[in-house]
Design an enzyme around this catalytic site. Structure first.
Site, mmCIF file in Angstrom:
data_model
loop_
_atom_site.group_PDB
_atom_site.id
_atom_site.type_symbol
_atom_site.label_atom_id
_atom_site.label_comp_id
_atom_site.label_asym_id
_atom_site.label_seq_id
_atom_site.Cartn_x
_atom_site.Cartn_y
_atom_site.Cartn_z
ATOM 1 N N ASP A 61 0.840 -1.201 0.000
ATOM 2 C CA ASP A 61 0.000 0.000 0.000
ATOM 3 C C ASP A 61 0.870 1.245 0.000
ATOM 4 O OD1 ASP A 61 -2.032 -1.773 0.225
ATOM 5 O OD2 ASP A 61 -2.438 -1.391 2.335
ATOM 6 N N ASP A 157 13.048 -19.976 -19.263
ATOM 7 C CA ASP A 157 13.764 -19.246 -20.309
ATOM 8 C C ASP A 157 14.305 -17.913 -19.813
ATOM 9 O OD1 ASP A 157 13.181 -21.305 -21.951
ATOM 10 O OD2 ASP A 157 11.974 -20.173 -23.397
ATOM 11 N N GLU A 217 -0.740 -32.369 3.952
ATOM 12 C CA GLU A 217 -1.681 -32.957 4.903
ATOM 13 C C GLU A 217 -2.065 -31.975 6.004
ATOM 14 O OE1 GLU A 217 0.293 -36.158 2.699
ATOM 15 O OE2 GLU A 217 1.016 -34.380 3.740
ATOM 16 N N GLU A 245 19.696 -20.551 6.178
ATOM 17 C CA GLU A 245 20.213 -19.847 5.016
ATOM 18 C C GLU A 245 19.081 -19.573 4.024
ATOM 19 O OE1 GLU A 245 23.315 -22.314 3.500
ATOM 20 O OE2 GLU A 245 24.735 -21.763 5.084
ATOM 21 N N GLY A 269 1.141 -39.871 -2.868
ATOM 22 C CA GLY A 269 1.180 -39.586 -1.438
ATOM 23 C C GLY A 269 0.699 -38.197 -1.078
#
Length: 403
Positions: A61, A157, A217, A245, A269
């Site tokens: 803002d 790219d 999950e 880091e 999964g």
């Protein structure tokens, strides 16, 4: 009879006062040395360091300046960006007979503001929980295609790698306070990319490189550490890098859905799937090292729940040398230990989320944390304490760069 208190002879009292004077004088040079710490030492909290903190924590803002980048020990050319997405008039209500749950996940996926899934149920029933059949669709930043192109195979790219400084999300209600009915819950969770070579049932036998996200999950249940308020209060939340880091992560190409084709959600999964939609609009470009933000917005049947969504990300790219973008790249700023320490301090000090109206004072809150941290550091022995001493000068510097 009460014994009389023995009084020291006047001569001895005068000698005692004289003996104390050299001690008082001996402290003065130390005070002068503290006051005389040079501005160069104080500038260890550098202007690029403050710009980095402002990009990470301040609302666009007031300022969309991406700063000079992350002031760590990386040395190389970088392209800093502060991506902003605003959507007005977002309707979180369904039909007059429907209860609605809207799930939003803010992931560290470059170019994508957030992922959204809407579930409904006819009242009085409540929407079902998330399952493997649910799909979260991408809501890209407006400049997605300018950086990542319009084909899935050309995402890298322009830029080869990325890293995040922060992700921010705000939901600002615009409905009448007498017409809304619902709430907002926000929590966070760790997510990571996994890549496996998955065998395919083909003739001849073949395999496919499959990308998946672990940790999703966490979206299935509101976390123990959460923000939960009425819809009318809105929310502002952010995620920053809690790692030691700021590593770079590669831009992925050729990925529009997670999991990919020929692999089911259960086999990968994952608790549900992600779909970026048309390649000309958005795509899945990778996952950075930030905690995901999970948001659940509930709306009761017949309610009028509207809001403005505003999200932004402070991100740094490694541009390819053969592109026009490379000429806009700059050297990564010198390491600023103090700025990084204060970044970690803010990370530990801020709550999961706050009410939307408090977002306006976010940078002021961060500045107070900065000043408090530097005051505390001034009592630390060694170089850090020496740099932080004279915090009034740092406060002046912060004030000069404030909004």
């Amino acid at each position: 009879m009460t014994p009389r208190r023995q009084q020291r002879p006047k001569g001895q009292l005068a000698k005692a006062k004289q003996a104390k004077q050299p001690l008082a004088r001996s402290r003065r040079p130390r005070r002068r040395r503290r006051a005389a710490i040079t501005q160069n030492n104080l500038m260890m909290l550098s202007e690029p360091g403050l710009s980095f903190l402002k990009c990470a924590f301040a609302s666009p803002d007031s300022n969309t300046d991406p700063g000079k980048g992350i002031p760590d020990n990386f040395e190389g050319k970088v392209l800093s960006q502060k991506n902003v997405y605003t959507e007005t008039g977002v309707n979180f209500s369904g039909a007059t007979t429907q209860n609605v749950d809207t799930y939003i996940i803010v992931l560290p996926t470059p170019g994508v503001a957030f992922w959204r899934c809407i579930k409904t149920a006819t009242a009085p029933a409540q929407p079902a929980a998330l399952t493997t059949t649910d799909v979260f669709t991408a809501v890209p930043f407006p400049d997605f295609t300018s950086l990542f192109g319009t084909t899935a195979t050309n995402r890298a790219d322009q830029v080869a790698a990325f890293r995040y400084a922060s992700m921010n999300f705000g939901l600002y209600p615009t409905c009448n306070s007498t017409q809304y009915n619902g709430g907002i819950s926000v929590w966070k969770g760790a997510v990571q990319m996994s890549t496996t070579q998955y065998p395919l049932d083909t003739t001849p036998e073949s395999s496919q490189l499959v990308h998946a996200i672990t940790g999703l999950e966490s979206a299935l249940k509101v976390g123990d550490e959460n923000y939960s308020e009425s819809f009318i209060d809105g929310v502002f939340t952010q995620s920053i890098n809690g790692n030691a880091e700021f590593p770079f992560y590669p831009i992925l190409e050729g990925v529009q859905t997670l999991p990919g084709q020929n692999v089911t959600v259960a086999q990968a999964g994952m608790p549900f799937s992600l779909d970026a939609g048309a390649a000309t609009v958005a795509g899945f470009t990778g996952i950075g090292g930030m905690d995901a933000i999970f948001i659940k917005v509930t709306a009761a049947a017949g309610s009028v729940n509207t809001a403005t969504i505003k999200t932004w990300a402070c991100i740094e790219y490694r541009p390819n040398t053969n592109t026009a973008l490379y000429k806009y790249a700059h050297d990564s700023p010198a390491e600023d230990i103090i700025a990084l320490q204060q970044y970690r301090k803010v990370y530990k000090s801020l709550p999961v989320a706050v009410r939307a109206k408090l977002n306006a004072n976010m940078w002021e809150r961060v500045k107070r944390l900065l000043k408090a941290g530097l005051v505390a550091a001034s009592y630390v022995p060694g170089p850090v304490g020496g740099i932080a001493t004279g915090v009034q000068h740092i406060g002046d510097l912060i004030a000069e760069l404030s909004f």
